[in-house]
Design a protein around this motif. Structure first.
Motif, PDB file in Angstrom:
ATOM      1  N   UNK A 112      57.610 158.424  36.862  1.00 55.56           N
ATOM      2  CA  UNK A 112      58.063 158.982  38.161  1.00 55.56           C
ATOM      3  C   UNK A 112      57.281 158.690  39.397  1.00 55.56           C
ATOM      4  N   UNK A 113      56.950 157.262  39.428  1.00 60.82           N
ATOM      5  CA  UNK A 113      56.407 156.972  40.547  1.00 60.82           C
ATOM      6  C   UNK A 113      57.483 155.856  41.397  1.00 60.82           C
ATOM      7  N   UNK A 114      58.287 155.374  40.791  1.00 59.64           N
ATOM      8  CA  UNK A 114      59.345 154.630  41.409  1.00 59.64           C
ATOM      9  C   UNK A 114      60.760 154.973  40.637  1.00 59.64           C
ATOM     10  N   UNK A 115      61.859 154.928  41.661  1.00 59.84           N
ATOM     11  CA  UNK A 115      63.055 154.918  41.024  1.00 59.84           C
ATOM     12  C   UNK A 115      63.437 154.070  40.084  1.00 59.84           C
ATOM     13  N   UNK A 116      63.242 152.940  40.281  1.00 59.26           N
ATOM     14  CA  UNK A 116      63.582 151.891  39.362  1.00 59.26           C
ATOM     15  C   UNK A 116      62.897 152.036  37.819  1.00 59.26           C
ATOM     16  N   UNK A 120      67.560 158.132  36.283  1.00 55.87           N
ATOM     17  CA  UNK A 120      67.912 159.353  36.059  1.00 55.87           C
ATOM     18  C   UNK A 120      67.030 160.565  35.788  1.00 55.87           C
ATOM     19  N   UNK A 121      65.820 160.205  35.688  1.00 52.67           N
ATOM     20  CA  UNK A 121      64.653 161.146  35.498  1.00 52.67           C
ATOM     21  C   UNK A 121      64.429 161.476  36.920  1.00 52.67           C
ATOM     22  N   UNK A 122      64.529 160.912  37.977  1.00 53.58           N
ATOM     23  CA  UNK A 122      64.253 161.142  39.304  1.00 53.58           C
ATOM     24  C   UNK A 122      65.104 162.237  39.872  1.00 53.58           C
TER      25      UNK A 122
END
Length: 453
Positions: A112-116, A120-122
């Motif tokens: 969870x340090x970048x959307x790519x 879904x987790x973000x």
């Protein structure tokens, strides 16, 4: 040599299935071999057994039995929080459904340090943090996922410093040690420690301290102390903070779980008046470690956490609508601890989680009743949450400590220790909802049987 299989991808489940059988078999064998809440023998013997079993951890050639060997050895040498006689710390037995969800998080391995890396987790994290922040505040608050109370408390001090400058931290003598460490790490002045003569922060002493101090002030109150599970007088503290213009942080790492119980929620009256609140669901939430949060009443307080790294949140990507995640934590790589929490909340619902909270609080009161009725034992006080302090009647502090260590070395029971009112107490922290009255009676019999006469 063939390339080992991966856990994810089209073939991941097929590769994992036999390994899960191996793990489950090793867990069962190790639990049977241990035969109790923790292994017998004490630190040296347990360490030697592990070394003898494990051998060389980096041999020239690998072993097909390594998974079974190490999981079994770790299980045999574990302190098992699911055993009713393992009741020393705020160390909960995780729910099976949460643990299963945690496996999925490990398999998919989003970061969870970048959307790519975590599309879904973000979004799931955003939904979960909003849901849990709303449990603390009625306003449009926010929350960050952390590794636990220590990180949450450090973040709370950081946010206060960034908003108000060099703040003076004021906390009770009952406060968690992580607050002092956070002040040191952040270069803040030495905290002002207010007396907590009955185990909770004294409002009159706090008033005197705040009156004498100048500059930006940050008061840290505690909702669920680590020694006795006590809750500071939150409404009075909030009133004093309002009077003196002080910022308020509440460390509810332990007691925050009461918010999910209709029966016990009122014990946290006043919590919504805090600027920041620490929560831990790997305590009264039955999650595998780690499952911490910091709730923030004013989401704009999080602005200083914003950070730019072109490979993770380039300006043009953000402008194009790709979510920016770097401002959600001081960490970069971050596993999706929200999945297990979300699965648990969705599976059990508010009533189910609240029922578990009610159960462990009831067990603590049952244990207190047994102690009160026992002529050879002394109760410190009625439990506030699920922690019970007691000691053998007329025992010295050295005897209390010796009883605890003897039970540990024999592998019979895991009890904690606490010092209040100048005396040492045995501590039972009841976080296992499956505990039965007979288990509580057994625990007291073990203590009685090891008390010198």
């Amino acid at each position: 040599m063939s390339t080992p299989p991966l856990a994810s991808g089209p073939q991941g489940p097929h590769a994992l299935r036999p390994l899960l059988d191996t793990v489950l078999d090793a867990l069962a064998e190790g639990t049977t071999a241990r035969g109790g809440p923790l292994p017998a023998g004490g630190p040296e013997q347990i360490a030697q057994r592990l070394r003898d079993t494990v051998g060389d951890l980096l041999p020239p050639h690998g072993s097909d039995t390594a998974l079974h060997t190490l999981v079994r050895a770790l299980t045999e040498g574990a302190a098992d929080p699911a055993d009713p006689l393992c009741a020393a710390h705020l160390h909960c037995p995780p729910l099976a459904v949460a643990t299963a969800a945690d496996l999925a998080a490990s398999v998919l391995n989003p970061s969870l340090d970048s959307w790519d890396q975590a599309p879904a987790a973000s979004e799931l994290e955003a939904l979960l943090t909003h849901t849990l922040a709303h449990e603390v505040y009625d306003t449009d608050a926010d929350a960050l996922v952390t590794t636990g109370g220590t990180e949450s408390n450090q973040l709370a001090l950081l946010l206060a410093r960034e908003k108000h400058g060099t703040v003076q931290l004021v906390h009770g003598a009952n406060a968690h040690h992580s607050l002092n460490r956070a002040a040191w790490l952040l270069g803040l002045p030495e905290p002002v420690v207010v007396p907590a003569p009955a185990g909770t922060l004294d409002p009159a002493a706090l008033d005197n301290a705040l009156t004498a101090l100048h500059g930006p002030l940050l008061v840290a109150a505690t909702a669920g102390t680590t020694d006795a599970g006590l809750i500071d007088p939150l409404p009075e503290i909030a009133d004093l903070c309002a009077t003196h213009g002080a910022r308020l942080h509440i460390d509810a790492a332990y007691g925050g779980g009461l918010l999910l119980s209709d029966r016990h929620r009122t014990a946290l009256d006043g919590i919504a008046r805090a600027d920041t609140v620490t929560l831990d669901l790997h305590k009264l939430g039955w999650q595998p470690v780690a499952a911490g949060l910091l709730a923030v009443r004013d989401p704009t307080d999080l602005t200083p956490l914003g950070h730019r790294a072109d490979y993770l949140n380039a300006d043009d990507d953000t402008e194009a609508g790709i979510p920016d995640l770097l401002g959600r934590s001081l960490r970069t790589t971050r596993r999706p601890d929200i999945l297990k929490i979300a699965v648990t909340l969705k599976t059990l619902g508010r009533h189910g989680i609240g029922h578990l909270v009610d159960q462990v609080c009831a067990h603590a009161n049952e244990l207190a009743d047994l102690i009160t009725a026992h002529p050879g034992l002394e109760l410190y006080d009625r439990p506030v949450i699920s922690t019970v302090l007691f000691r053998p009647t007329h025992a010295t502090d050295d005897t209390v400590a010796a009883v605890r260590r003897t039970l540990l070395n024999e592998g019979r029971a895991v009890l904690g220790r606490a010092t209040l009112d100048g005396r040492r107490w045995l501590k039972a922290t009841l976080l296992n909802p499956h505990t039965r009255p007979g288990d509580l009676a057994t625990l007291l019999k073990l203590v009685e049987g090891h008390t010198p006469r």
